[in-house]
Motif scaffolding. Structure first.
Motif, PDB file in Angstrom:
ATOM      1  N   GLU A 176       1.703  17.414 -16.887  1.00  0.00           N
ATOM      2  CA  GLU A 176       2.981  17.425 -17.601  1.00  0.00           C
ATOM      3  C   GLU A 176       3.221  18.769 -18.284  1.00  0.00           C
ATOM      4  O   GLU A 176       4.341  19.287 -18.266  1.00  0.00           O
ATOM      5  N   LYS A 177       2.180  19.342 -18.859  1.00  0.00           N
ATOM      6  CA  LYS A 177       2.290  20.636 -19.542  1.00  0.00           C
ATOM      7  C   LYS A 177       2.698  21.738 -18.559  1.00  0.00           C
ATOM      8  O   LYS A 177       3.638  22.495 -18.800  1.00  0.00           O
ATOM      9  N   ARG A 178       2.009  21.804 -17.439  1.00  0.00           N
ATOM     10  CA  ARG A 178       2.303  22.834 -16.439  1.00  0.00           C
ATOM     11  C   ARG A 178       3.664  22.608 -15.781  1.00  0.00           C
ATOM     12  O   ARG A 178       4.405  23.557 -15.524  1.00  0.00           O
ATOM     13  N   LYS A 179       3.968  21.344 -15.518  1.00  0.00           N
ATOM     14  CA  LYS A 179       5.247  21.007 -14.901  1.00  0.00           C
ATOM     15  C   LYS A 179       6.406  21.431 -15.804  1.00  0.00           C
ATOM     16  O   LYS A 179       7.381  22.034 -15.340  1.00  0.00           O
ATOM     17  N   LYS A 180       6.294  21.144 -17.074  1.00  0.00           N
ATOM     18  CA  LYS A 180       7.343  21.499 -18.031  1.00  0.00           C
ATOM     19  C   LYS A 180       7.543  23.018 -18.077  1.00  0.00           C
ATOM     20  O   LYS A 180       8.675  23.502 -18.083  1.00  0.00           O
ATOM     21  N   ALA A 181       6.453  23.766 -18.068  1.00  0.00           N
ATOM     22  CA  ALA A 181       6.540  25.229 -18.112  1.00  0.00           C
ATOM     23  C   ALA A 181       7.261  25.776 -16.880  1.00  0.00           C
ATOM     24  O   ALA A 181       8.133  26.649 -16.996  1.00  0.00           O
ATOM     25  N   GLU A 182       6.928  25.258 -15.715  1.00  0.00           N
ATOM     26  CA  GLU A 182       7.570  25.740 -14.484  1.00  0.00           C
ATOM     27  C   GLU A 182       9.032  25.323 -14.415  1.00  0.00           C
ATOM     28  O   GLU A 182       9.876  26.086 -13.967  1.00  0.00           O
ATOM     29  N   GLU A 183       9.334  24.117 -14.883  1.00  0.00           N
ATOM     30  CA  GLU A 183      10.726  23.672 -14.893  1.00  0.00           C
ATOM     31  C   GLU A 183      11.574  24.530 -15.824  1.00  0.00           C
ATOM     32  O   GLU A 183      12.733  24.817 -15.526  1.00  0.00           O
ATOM     33  N   GLN A 184      10.994  24.970 -16.930  1.00  0.00           N
ATOM     34  CA  GLN A 184      11.707  25.857 -17.844  1.00  0.00           C
ATOM     35  C   GLN A 184      11.984  27.208 -17.181  1.00  0.00           C
ATOM     36  O   GLN A 184      13.059  27.782 -17.344  1.00  0.00           O
ATOM     37  N   LYS A 185      11.022  27.703 -16.417  1.00  0.00           N
ATOM     38  CA  LYS A 185      11.219  28.959 -15.691  1.00  0.00           C
ATOM     39  C   LYS A 185      12.334  28.822 -14.667  1.00  0.00           C
ATOM     40  O   LYS A 185      13.151  29.725 -14.500  1.00  0.00           O
ATOM     41  N   ILE A 186      12.372  27.691 -13.987  1.00  0.00           N
ATOM     42  CA  ILE A 186      13.406  27.444 -12.977  1.00  0.00           C
ATOM     43  C   ILE A 186      14.779  27.407 -13.631  1.00  0.00           C
ATOM     44  O   ILE A 186      15.726  28.041 -13.163  1.00  0.00           O
ATOM     45  N   LYS A 187      14.896  26.680 -14.739  1.00  0.00           N
ATOM     46  CA  LYS A 187      16.179  26.588 -15.446  1.00  0.00           C
ATOM     47  C   LYS A 187      16.633  27.952 -15.956  1.00  0.00           C
ATOM     48  O   LYS A 187      17.812  28.287 -15.867  1.00  0.00           O
ATOM     49  N   ALA A 188      15.702  28.736 -16.479  1.00  0.00           N
ATOM     50  CA  ALA A 188      16.042  30.058 -16.983  1.00  0.00           C
ATOM     51  C   ALA A 188      16.544  30.963 -15.857  1.00  0.00           C
ATOM     52  O   ALA A 188      17.528  31.690 -16.019  1.00  0.00           O
ATOM     53  N   ALA A 189      15.882  30.898 -14.718  1.00  0.00           N
ATOM     54  CA  ALA A 189      16.304  31.713 -13.577  1.00  0.00           C
ATOM     55  C   ALA A 189      17.680  31.281 -13.081  1.00  0.00           C
ATOM     56  O   ALA A 189      18.527  32.125 -12.759  1.00  0.00           O
ATOM     57  N   GLU A 190      17.920  29.981 -13.026  1.00  0.00           N
ATOM     58  CA  GLU A 190      19.225  29.483 -12.595  1.00  0.00           C
ATOM     59  C   GLU A 190      20.336  29.944 -13.538  1.00  0.00           C
ATOM     60  O   GLU A 190      21.401  30.363 -13.094  1.00  0.00           O
ATOM     61  N   LYS A 191      20.087  29.869 -14.838  1.00  0.00           N
ATOM     62  CA  LYS A 191      21.079  30.304 -15.822  1.00  0.00           C
ATOM     63  C   LYS A 191      21.363  31.792 -15.692  1.00  0.00           C
ATOM     64  O   LYS A 191      22.505  32.232 -15.792  1.00  0.00           O
ATOM     65  N   GLU A 192      20.321  32.570 -15.471  1.00  0.00           N
ATOM     66  CA  GLU A 192      20.489  34.018 -15.347  1.00  0.00           C
ATOM     67  C   GLU A 192      21.273  34.368 -14.088  1.00  0.00           C
ATOM     68  O   GLU A 192      22.128  35.253 -14.098  1.00  0.00           O
ATOM     69  N   VAL A 193      21.008  33.675 -12.999  1.00  0.00           N
ATOM     70  CA  VAL A 193      21.770  33.904 -11.760  1.00  0.00           C
ATOM     71  C   VAL A 193      23.238  33.577 -11.994  1.00  0.00           C
ATOM     72  O   VAL A 193      24.121  34.335 -11.583  1.00  0.00           O
ATOM     73  N   GLU A 194      23.487  32.482 -12.658  1.00  0.00           N
ATOM     74  CA  GLU A 194      24.869  32.091 -12.947  1.00  0.00           C
ATOM     75  C   GLU A 194      25.551  33.132 -13.824  1.00  0.00           C
ATOM     76  O   GLU A 194      26.686  33.535 -13.570  1.00  0.00           O
ATOM     77  N   ARG A 195      24.846  33.592 -14.850  1.00  0.00           N
ATOM     78  CA  ARG A 195      25.409  34.609 -15.753  1.00  0.00           C
ATOM     79  C   ARG A 195      25.696  35.902 -15.012  1.00  0.00           C
ATOM     80  O   ARG A 195      26.768  36.495 -15.157  1.00  0.00           O
ATOM     81  N   LEU A 196      24.756  36.318 -14.190  1.00  0.00           N
ATOM     82  CA  LEU A 196      24.931  37.566 -13.450  1.00  0.00           C
ATOM     83  C   LEU A 196      26.066  37.474 -12.440  1.00  0.00           C
ATOM     84  O   LEU A 196      26.824  38.424 -12.256  1.00  0.00           O
ATOM     85  N   SER A 197      26.174  36.340 -11.795  1.00  0.00           N
ATOM     86  CA  SER A 197      27.212  36.205 -10.776  1.00  0.00           C
ATOM     87  C   SER A 197      28.600  36.163 -11.391  1.00  0.00           C
ATOM     88  O   SER A 197      29.582  36.472 -10.722  1.00  0.00           O
TER      89      SER A 197
END
Length: 72
Positions: A34-55
């Motif tokens: 759960e700890k590792r999964k949460k960390a990776e999911e946060q990275k995924i969400k951050a990357a998605e938000k940044e792509v959206e912002r950049l686009s």
């Protein structure tokens, strides 16, 4: 910039799959999973938000327009 964020998204997705495999193979316990999964999911969400912002940024839109003009 967008390509870098997409790469980060892909890496995090791959790590998430590896974490699932470790849990299935009982190499890590549920708490660690759960700890590792949460960390990776946060990275995924951050990357998605940044792509959206950049686009949506003016620079990106201007760059796309320049490429379209060059093609014409």
């Amino acid at each position: 910039m967008i390509a870098l964020q997409m790469e980060a998204f892909e890496k995090a997705s791959q790590w998430l799959e590896r974490i699932k495999e470790l849990f299935i193979d009982e190499m890590i316990d549920r708490k660690e999973f759960e700890k590792r999964k949460k960390a990776e999911e946060q990275k995924i969400k951050a990357a998605e938000k940044e792509v959206e912002r950049l686009s949506q940024s003016n620079e990106f839109i201007d760059e796309v327009k320049k490429k379209e003009r060059a093609k014409r």
